[in-house]
Write a protein that holds these residues in place. Structure first.
Motif, short mmCIF file in Angstrom:
data_model
loop_
_atom_site.label_atom_id
_atom_site.label_comp_id
_atom_site.label_asym_id
_atom_site.label_seq_id
_atom_site.Cartn_x
_atom_site.Cartn_y
_atom_site.Cartn_z
N PRO C 10 0.82 -1.23 0.00
CA PRO C 10 0.00 0.00 0.00
C PRO C 10 0.84 1.26 0.00
O PRO C 10 0.45 2.26 -0.61
N LEU C 11 2.01 1.23 0.67
CA LEU C 11 2.86 2.42 0.68
C LEU C 11 3.33 2.72 -0.73
O LEU C 11 3.29 3.87 -1.19
N ALA C 12 3.77 1.65 -1.42
CA ALA C 12 4.21 1.84 -2.79
C ALA C 12 3.05 2.32 -3.65
O ALA C 12 3.22 3.18 -4.53
N GLY C 13 1.86 1.80 -3.36
CA GLY C 13 0.69 2.22 -4.12
C GLY C 13 0.44 3.71 -3.93
O GLY C 13 0.15 4.43 -4.89
N PHE C 14 0.60 4.16 -2.71
CA PHE C 14 0.37 5.58 -2.39
C PHE C 14 1.41 6.46 -3.08
O PHE C 14 1.07 7.36 -3.84
N LEU C 15 2.67 6.15 -2.82
CA LEU C 15 3.73 7.01 -3.37
C LEU C 15 3.76 6.91 -4.89
O LEU C 15 3.87 7.92 -5.59
N GLY C 16 3.62 5.67 -5.39
CA GLY C 16 3.62 5.50 -6.83
C GLY C 16 2.44 6.22 -7.46
O GLY C 16 2.58 6.86 -8.52
N GLY C 17 1.29 6.16 -6.80
CA GLY C 17 0.12 6.83 -7.33
C GLY C 17 0.34 8.34 -7.40
O GLY C 17 -0.01 8.98 -8.38
N LEU C 18 0.95 8.88 -6.34
CA LEU C 18 1.24 10.32 -6.34
C LEU C 18 2.19 10.66 -7.48
O LEU C 18 1.97 11.61 -8.23
N ALA C 19 3.24 9.84 -7.60
CA ALA C 19 4.23 10.10 -8.64
C ALA C 19 3.56 10.02 -10.01
O ALA C 19 3.78 10.86 -10.88
N LEU C 20 2.72 9.00 -10.14
CA LEU C 20 2.01 8.80 -11.41
C LEU C 20 1.16 10.01 -11.74
O LEU C 20 1.16 10.52 -12.86
N ALA C 21 0.45 10.48 -10.72
CA ALA C 21 -0.43 11.62 -10.94
C ALA C 21 0.38 12.84 -11.32
O ALA C 21 -0.08 13.69 -12.08
N ALA C 22 1.59 12.92 -10.78
CA ALA C 22 2.43 14.07 -11.11
C ALA C 22 2.99 13.95 -12.52
O ALA C 22 3.10 14.93 -13.24
N LEU C 23 3.35 12.71 -12.90
CA LEU C 23 3.97 12.52 -14.20
C LEU C 23 2.95 12.54 -15.33
O LEU C 23 3.20 13.06 -16.40
N VAL C 24 1.80 11.91 -15.07
CA VAL C 24 0.74 11.89 -16.09
C VAL C 24 -0.39 12.76 -15.58
O VAL C 24 -1.36 12.25 -15.07
N PRO C 25 -0.24 14.06 -15.67
CA PRO C 25 -1.25 14.93 -15.06
C PRO C 25 -2.61 14.70 -15.71
O PRO C 25 -2.70 14.49 -16.92
N GLY C 26 -3.61 14.71 -14.86
CA GLY C 26 -4.96 14.46 -15.35
C GLY C 26 -5.37 15.44 -16.44
O GLY C 26 -6.21 15.13 -17.27
N SER C 27 -4.74 16.61 -16.44
CA SER C 27 -5.18 17.62 -17.39
C SER C 27 -4.88 17.19 -18.82
O SER C 27 -5.61 17.49 -19.74
N LYS C 28 -3.76 16.45 -18.99
CA LYS C 28 -3.37 16.13 -20.35
C LYS C 28 -4.13 14.91 -20.87
O LYS C 28 -4.60 14.88 -21.99
N SER C 29 -4.22 13.88 -20.04
CA SER C 29 -4.89 12.68 -20.51
C SER C 29 -5.64 12.03 -19.37
O SER C 29 -5.17 11.07 -18.79
N PRO C 30 -6.79 12.62 -19.02
CA PRO C 30 -7.53 12.12 -17.87
C PRO C 30 -7.88 10.64 -18.02
O PRO C 30 -7.88 9.88 -17.05
N ARG C 31 -8.17 10.26 -19.27
CA ARG C 31 -8.61 8.90 -19.49
C ARG C 31 -7.48 7.91 -19.19
O ARG C 31 -7.64 6.96 -18.43
N THR C 32 -6.32 8.21 -19.77
CA THR C 32 -5.18 7.33 -19.56
C THR C 32 -4.82 7.26 -18.08
O THR C 32 -4.64 6.18 -17.51
N SER C 33 -4.72 8.44 -17.48
CA SER C 33 -4.27 8.44 -16.09
C SER C 33 -5.30 7.72 -15.23
O SER C 33 -4.94 6.95 -14.32
#
Lengths: 527, 253, 627, 122
Positions: C10-33
């Motif tokens: 779960p920790l990796a899920g949390f940090l990875g999710g944050l990183a993911l959200a930062a790298l693939v910002p919802g603004s550019k590709s909400p569907r993909t992210s």
């Protein structure tokens, strides 16, 4: 090894040079270069002192007590590092911020002077932690005070002028108290070196020593924001330009407090400790509760500083080395967190043109990075576990319990209570930042920002989905990496990130900080 | 009400002071100088070569205090200049708007060099007789003040003053650094030859420092008065580059 | 290794999710992210659940020490924590699967899964913590993550999160106080050392420690006087989160209570912590439990929002658990722990059903819904199964645990507590009737004519949870045998179980028989109904009221303000009860103190100067200057 | 016999307390600043008095009026004098800044009343 006297000489010389040249650009670069040089040197002094013990500096080739006792020990070297680093970060922030801080005639010229004043303020702080001579302490204290009086009033709005006046009147009363105490000390000790005074006061009649201790502590305590003497603080810290608020809350009161505690221990013995403990607890209660009732962001933060500083003072007043250690940890954390909070709030105020918390509703959407930094610093200040604040607060409660005194137990209750209140008011602000649509009259200010941002071709709020996304607490945590145009300018971003990094790293590398603080705590009890 | 409370507070404060230290302060009438004073008196000639022990203490033994003191003055001049940025043409200038008339004009011009000369004398003899950089500097500034008071048209360049005070300040720090370079390796050390007691050219760097201090004080007080009376020749504008860097433009309100 | 996995995933899920959200910002590709996040969430929580199931064998043997942040943090897997871990991971997985489709307007909650990971990390940390310090740290992490999870909703939810925060911080600080108390009385935060030391302590010290530690547990479990934060916080969260929070998050408090009463501080602690027969920690807990059962349940009766009604029940059901566990009898503990599972199953089931309704109708207001039975039959069945379980009626699982608790109460000599449990059950039945009636029965409002059943992505989790509720109703032994293992591992007398219930040695209960009888009875009545030959199909509007025949244009809405009469009589006492007033008065006192103390800063500088002199005088006086 | 130092100490303490009383009660900011100057004056007198010795001379060596050690034996304590020099300058600096601040505030608010200088409170 460069002589630590450069800590005094270089800022002074640079300040003179800045006024001599009289150019804004030159002032910026000179100030940054000078402080950067000191930041580069400070770790070496610190390391050297840890290895070889305290370094005493002979001034004017005259040995103390006739000359001024001066030098670096672990405490001063640690604080030199802290002051230099915070100073550099705040100077970086000042470069984009200060041109907007004051809207008055001659503001450009004033900006040049700002850097000179800032350097003098730093020189005063350096001198304060390095000197071991009580009158020299007074001189550096005055340098520090006067430069802060002026800087508080920098923007020359009504409120900052008023704050400056109040600060100055109380400061002057404090310095008068101090001078009387210095005179009385010299009278009984025949010397101005703190060591000699400590010995002489121990031998002096109780009443005499008590009067000296009370006058000195209360005089100096005005700057250190001890409870009933800190009335100037909320005004001054909230009305100053945010860079200065960050400095005042970030290291100025802390330096004053630590120097006061050190003098208290080495010169007055345990004379003042119980009184300081009680005043500290009163300060926590009053500071935190008063912060709860504030409507302005910076005033809230200023009152929170009162509470936080009182927590440190409480730890110091326990009179144990572990108490000093814990207090220093809290101090370091507070420097990082509160500086970051003040710096960020500076841009909140700049962007919205308002001091009121309510007018920041939904600002996180516009300033995701700033809001995320604010939240992180607030989390640390409240003391959430992975952050620095948790460990320091835990330490303080631990030593308070170990004291096994009524004051210690009362302290635990008060600090725990204070934490609850702190969480309430800080997260009320966070909630406003991440709150829904902007309401009320302030929205036009934000429209202006958006227009400005849009003109650059960057349209960060284009689609509705993103808007919702960014409105989210964590959404902006994620977007912190990609600040928008309306967000913090690059240099300010770096400065804030630096302070936030301190609270983050402080949490994860707490043992390391703890180790580094131990010799400082040991040095606190000696001169 | 306020007065009553104030009186009660002060009275109880007085009570404590008197009860705590009365015995110590009032009873003894010292006939002996305290340790540090004695050391200072004893060390003045060998260490500094000055005749005036107070000067020796101020400039050399506690030179850092004096550097700080100069800095405080510098600070207040800076502060007054900063805070009175908008005074130009207002502020106290109304008070100074009255022209002093012919006699005052020329009278001032007549005594101006004399005042300045006395000031310079006091500065130069600081290590020999009472006086020194501070009173001397103030005296010189008085001359400037007199001119400004008596002649409404008279203007003074704060820019020039800033250059002078900056140079003087740098000179002080530079003289201090000289000590670091010398073999004593000590900031503000008196590395120059001490000369013979009682002569103008004696006491090493002390007269030089006092000269710097005197210049600085004179310049600072002049700036202060100029700022307060709004008689700055240069007006309010900056001489440096004036464009705000591109990345700071975001602060539009 | 297994414990590390449980914490790291779960920790990796949390940090990875944050990183993911930062790298693939919802603004550019909400569907993909969004798709990536969903995939990561399903994979992560599935892995967690499998891992949790696989680690049962290591319970009681596996422990690790992490040098995190410079403190040694001990984590260990016990039978008790395994039980809760399995529930946490299982229900989280189901919630995530449900949310894949059930989360309306995905773009609005870009970090929903990220904070779910964080929250799960906190909960697993608390469950695995094997010393008081780790427990506290993970407790705080959990509280703050709940706060941020609650932030993932609308404005109301955020406000509610604010009030949750106050309770959570108060709880955290009390726990910290307790931790310090224990640390300085025992000199250690290790549970072994604490148990040994407590065995020799007098009642006073143990009671203080227990009270300080149990208060935060009770706040987290939303026990009676500290339950006001829960309804507004949970009811205004996204329904998926509500289900998750109500089903398991609150029950971490129950875990903590059980743990500290029977495991962490040693078994003897509950006996030491009593002044006399009537005044003891145990008795106080039972009284708190009784209040928690009755008051919120009757408050639920008068709610007009389906989610709010359910959150009130969620509080009320916690009372059964508290009472059962605090009775500290074999049957009571077993009943309490079993009730945690049952409650998790049926509450999530009911909230899923409500979410299904909300997904289609956009509202959970009971005054506006009605008649959806034919439009959303799966949701209807889900809710029906759920409320049967909730009301504790055979043949669903809720009956078993409540039966155990009633029996334990009566046998251990607590007739009044048992009576209040029965009264609470009455309230439950009345209010769940309102819930199901107002949602699915009665006339269908015209605007819902086009409502359809939800997609399979939401249907399947509902059907699965229905199966769970019924299956554990028929085979309660599957869960009860786990509980028996827990009791054994704690050193308590273990409950004797059979596959279908409780062995005769502990009072016989055979759910298979009950089910058969129940189904047989249904069949019989169905046959009678068929045989009678008087059946006739009538439409939803073929009805009349007050002399009017109803049609689609003017349906007489029975649903509106259901129980209005009772509300008129009991409402005033429940809507603004003494507890609420107490809470408000605390707030008023703090606000008043703030207002009053603020006046110290008068803004008048001469007053400030007077403070300086006054401080000098007072300090001189206090330090004996007058001598 | 009342000693000189007793008189001076008394004077200085009375001045300090008077100044404090003024700072506590005056309603005009300018007067408050003047009160602060009175305190400063008292403090300076206090410091000077500490350096007082009976029958002391100015601590300056004069070439040609007796042996240097004789002169040294009769000198008053020079240290407090040098401290006072510094203290005076600092007091001056503070006063200058204080008055400027008050002038600027007066420009904005057209008042120097303490009771009206309360824009920041609570």
């Amino acid at each position: 090894m460069v002589s630590p006297m450069i800590l005094i000489a270089l800022p002074l010389a640079t300040a003179f040079l800045i006024v001599l040249i009289g150019s804004r650009v030159a002032a910026r670069w000179l100030a940054l270069a000078a402080v950067a040089l000191l930041v580069g040197l400070a770790p070496f002094w610190f390391a050297d002192i840890l290895r070889n013990g305290p370094m005493s500096i002979v001034l004017a080739d005259v040995l103390p007590p006739l000359g001024i006792a001066f030098g670096l020990d672990a405490l001063s070297a640690g604080f030199v590092l802290l002051i230099a680093v915070s100073g550099l970060l705040v100077l970086l922030y000042s470069v984009p911020y200060i041109p907007h801080a004051g809207q008055f005639e001659g503001a450009k010229k004033a900006e040049t002077r700002y850097y000179a004043l800032f350097l003098l303020l730093m020189a005063g702080s350096f001198g304060l932690v390095m000197t071991k001579d009580i009158f020299n302490l007074f001189v550096f204290f005055e340098i520090l005070c006067i430069s802060s009086y002026i800087l508080v009033a920098y923007s020359q709005e009504e409120r900052s002028l008023e704050a400056g006046i109040k600060y100055m009147i109380l400061g002057s009363i404090g310095s008068a108290f101090m001078l009387v105490a210095i005179g009385l000390s010299y009278r009984v000790a025949g010397s101005l070196a703190m060591n000699d005074i400590g010995l002489a006061l121990a031998a002096a009649p109780h009443g005499y020593a008590l009067l000296v201790a009370v006058l000195f502590t209360l005089g100096f305590g005005i700057e250190a924001a001890i409870f009933p003497l800190n009335t100037w603080l909320p005004d001054a810290h909230s009305s100053a330009p945010s860079s200065i608020s960050a400095v005042l809350s970030g290291f100025v009161i802390e330096v004053a407090l630590v120097v006061l505690v050190r003098i208290g221990i080495s010169v007055f013995g345990t004379l003042m400790e119980p009184a300081l403990g009680v005043l500290a607890l009163a300060g926590v209660v009053v500071g935190e509760l008063a912060a709860l009732g504030q409507k302005e962001l910076k005033r809230t933060l200023a009152f929170s500083s009162i509470g936080q500083v009182s927590i440190m003072l409480f730890a110091f007043s326990l009179g144990t080395q572990s108490g000093d250690w814990a207090g220093l940890g809290q101090l370091l954390m507070h420097t990082g967190a509160k500086s970051a909070l003040f710096l960020v709030s500076g841009y909140f105020i700049l962007r919205t043109g308002s001091h009121e918390i309510e007018s920041y509703r939904g600002l996180a959407r516009r300033m995701p990075a700033a809001a995320a930094f604010f939240s992180l610093a607030a989390l640390s200040l409240v003391g959430m576990p992975p952050f620095f604040g948790f460990f320091t607060k835990f330490r303080i409660i631990e030593v308070a319990a170990a004291a096994r005194s009524a004051l210690g137990y009362a302290g635990i209750v008060v600090i725990l209570f204070g934490t609850v209140i702190e969480a309430v008011y800080l997260f009320r602000i966070v909630r406003v930042l991440y709150g829904g649509a902007i309401e009320g009259a302030r929205s036009d200010a934000l429209v202006g920002i958006e227009a400005a941002a849009g003109a650059d071709g960057a349209t960060p709020f284009a689609d509705g989905a993103t808007q919702g996304a960014l409105a989210n607490a964590a959404g902006s945590l994620a977007s912190a990496a990609t600040p928008t145009r309306a967000d913090l300018p690059a240099l300010a971003w770096i400065a804030v990130a630096g302070f936030v990094a301190l609270v983050l790293v402080g949490g994860f590398a707490f043992p390391w900080f703890d180790q580094a603080l131990q010799p400082i705590a040991a040095a606190l009890a000696t001169l | 009400m306020r007065k009553v409370i104030g009186f009660l507070l002060i009275a109880s404060f007085a009570f404590f002071i008197v009860s705590l230290v009365a015995r110590d302060l009032w009873v003894d009438d010292p006939s002996q100088v305290r340790t540090l004073g004695q050391a200072a008196i004893g060390q003045t000639i060998p260490q500094s070569g000055a005749a005036n022990t107070v000067t020796a203490i101020v400039v050399q033994f506690r030179g850092l205090d004096t550097l700080g003191e100069v800095t405080v003055l510098f600070l207040s001049a800076l502060g007054v200049a900063l805070l009175s940025g908008e005074f130009a043409g207002r502020g106290l200038s109304e008070l100074f708007a009255d022209d002093g008339g012919f006699i005052l004009h020329y009278g001032t011009r007549l005594v101006l060099p004399l005042i300045a000369l006395v000031g310079a004398y006091i500065v130069a003899h600081g290590h020999l007789s009472p006086g020194g950089g501070f009173p001397g500097g103030v005296l010189i500034a008085t001359a400037v003040f007199a001119v400004l008071m008596t002649n409404a048209q008279q203007r003074l360049s704060t820019r020039l003053m800033a250059v002078i005070e900056g140079l003087a300040g740098l000179a002080f720090v530079g003289l201090g650094t000289l000590g670091l370079l010398g073999d004593k390796f000590s900031f503000l050390a008196n590395v120059l030859p001490k000369g013979q007691l009682g002569y103008l050219f004696s006491a090493g760097i002390i007269p030089l420092i006092y000269a710097a201090v005197g210049t600085k004080v004179a310049a600072e007080l002049s700036t202060l008065v100029t700022s307060l009376t709004g008689s700055d020749r240069d007006g309010g504008e900056d001489h440096g580059a004036s464009s705000i860097p591109a990345d700071t433009q975001g602060g539009a309100r | 290794m297994s414990i590390t996995t449980l914490l790291l995933v779960p920790l990796a899920g949390f940090l990875g999710g944050l990183a993911l959200a930062a790298l693939v910002p919802g603004s550019k590709s909400p569907r993909t992210s969004g798709a990536i996040q969903k995939f990561v969430a399903v994979a992560g929580f599935a892995l967690l659940f499998v891992e949790a199931l696989a680690t049962r064998s290591s319970a009681g043997v596996s422990s690790i020490e992490l040098w995190l942040f410079g403190f040694p943090l001990h984590f260990a897997m016990t039978q008790l924590s395994w039980y809760f871990i399995a529930m946490v991971t299982g229900i989280t997985l189901v919630t995530v699967l449900f949310s894949l489709q059930g989360l309306r307007d995905n773009g609005k909650y870009p970090l929903y899964y990220v904070w779910l990971f964080a929250k799960t990390f906190g909960m697993l940390g608390v469950l695995l913590a094997n010393d008081l310090l780790s427990f506290f740290i993970m407790w705080e992490v959990m509280s703050w993550c709940t706060y941020f999870l609650l932030q993932q909703g609308g404005e109301k939810s955020k406000r509610a999160a604010g009030s949750y925060l106050v309770y959570a911080v108060v709880a955290g600080m009390t726990l910290l106080g307790g931790l310090m108390y224990v640390l300085f009385h025992v000199g250690s935060v290790e549970f072994d050392a604490i148990s040994k030391a407590f065995a020799g302590f007098g009642a006073g010290s143990v009671i203080v420690a227990l009270v300080l530690i149990l208060i935060p547990m009770l706040i987290e479990a939303a026990a009676y006087p500290a339950h006001w934060w829960l309804p507004s916080a949970y009811a205004n969260a996204e329904t998926g989160i509500s289900a998750y929070l109500a089903a398991i998050s609150t029950r971490i408090g129950i875990y903590g209570m059980t743990f500290f009463l029977f495991a962490g501080f040693g078994l003897s602690v509950i006996n030491i912590a009593s002044v006399n027969k009537f005044v003891s920690v145990q008795e106080v807990l039972m009284v708190i439990g009784a209040f928690t059962m009755v008051v919120p349940t009757f408050t639920a009766l008068f709610q007009h929002d389906a989610k709010e009604l359910m959150t009130w029940h969620s509080i009320g059901q916690g009372g059964y658990m508290i009472v059962g566990i605090a009775s500290s009898t074999t049957l009571g503990i077993a009943g309490g722990l079993f009730h945690v599972f049952n409650h998790m199953a049926y509450v999530s089931l009911i909230l899923f059903s409500i979410a299904a309704v909300e997904y289609r109708t956009g509202t959970t207001n009971l005054n506006k819904l009605g008649g959806l039975i034919k439009k959303q039959p799966i949701a209807y069945l889900g809710m029906l199964f759920g409320i049967i379980g909730l009301a504790g009626i055979p043949p669903m699982n809720g009956f078993v645990s409540k039966w155990l608790i009633y029996r334990a109460l009566i046998l251990s000599g607590h007739p009044f507590i048992a009576l209040s449990a029965i009264i609470a059950t009455l309230g439950t039945i009345l209010s769940v009737y309102k819930l199901i009636h107002n949602t699915f029965l009665g006339q269908l409002p015209e605007r819902y004519n086009d409502v359809k059943e939800v997609g399979w992505g939401m249907r399947l989790p509902i059907i699965f949870m229905m199966a769970v509720v019924w299956f554990t109703g028929i085979f309660p032994g599957t869960i009860l045998s786990v509980i028996a293992d827990i009791q054994k591992s704690l050193g308590l007398e273990a409950i004797a179980v059979t596959a279908h219930g409780v062995a005769p040695s502990m009072g016989q209960l055979n759910m298979l028989v009950i089910n058969i009888v129940f189904i047989a009875a249904l069949l019989v009545s169905w046959l009678i109904y068929l045989a009678a030959g008087k059946r006739k199909h009538i439409g939803q509007y073929d009805n009349y009221a007050a002399g009017h025949f109803l049609d689609a244009s003017i349906p007489y809405n029975y649903n509106y303000d259901f129980y209005a009469g009772m509300d008129h009589i009991f409402g005033p006492a429940l809507h603004k009860p003494p507890v609420k007033r107490f809470e408000q008065s605390i707030v008023a006192v703090v606000a008043g103190a703030s207002e009053y103390l603020r006046r110290l800063f008068t803004g008048n500088v001469t007053t400030y100067a007077a403070y300086v002199v006054a401080a000098a005088v007072v300090v001189l006086l206090a330090l004996g200057g007058g001598r | 016999m009342i000693s000189v130092s007793a008189v001076l100490y008394t004077t200085s303490i009375i001045l300090i307390l008077l100044g404090l009383y003024g700072a506590l009660t005056r309603k005009n900011l300018i007067r408050t600043v003047i009160s602060l100057d009175v305190i400063d004056l008292g403090v300076n007198i206090f410091l000077i008095t500490i350096g007082y010795i009976k029958d002391g001379r100015a601590p300056i060596y004069v070439v040609g009026s007796g042996s240097l050690s004789d002169q040294a034996a009769r000198m008053a304590d020079p240290l407090p004098q040098s401290l006072v020099l510094t203290a005076i300058v600092i007091g001056f600096g503070v006063t200058a800044v204080a008055l400027t601040l008050i002038m600027r505030l007066y420009e904005k608010r057209k008042t120097v009343e303490v009771s009206e200088t309360r824009g920041l409170k609570w």
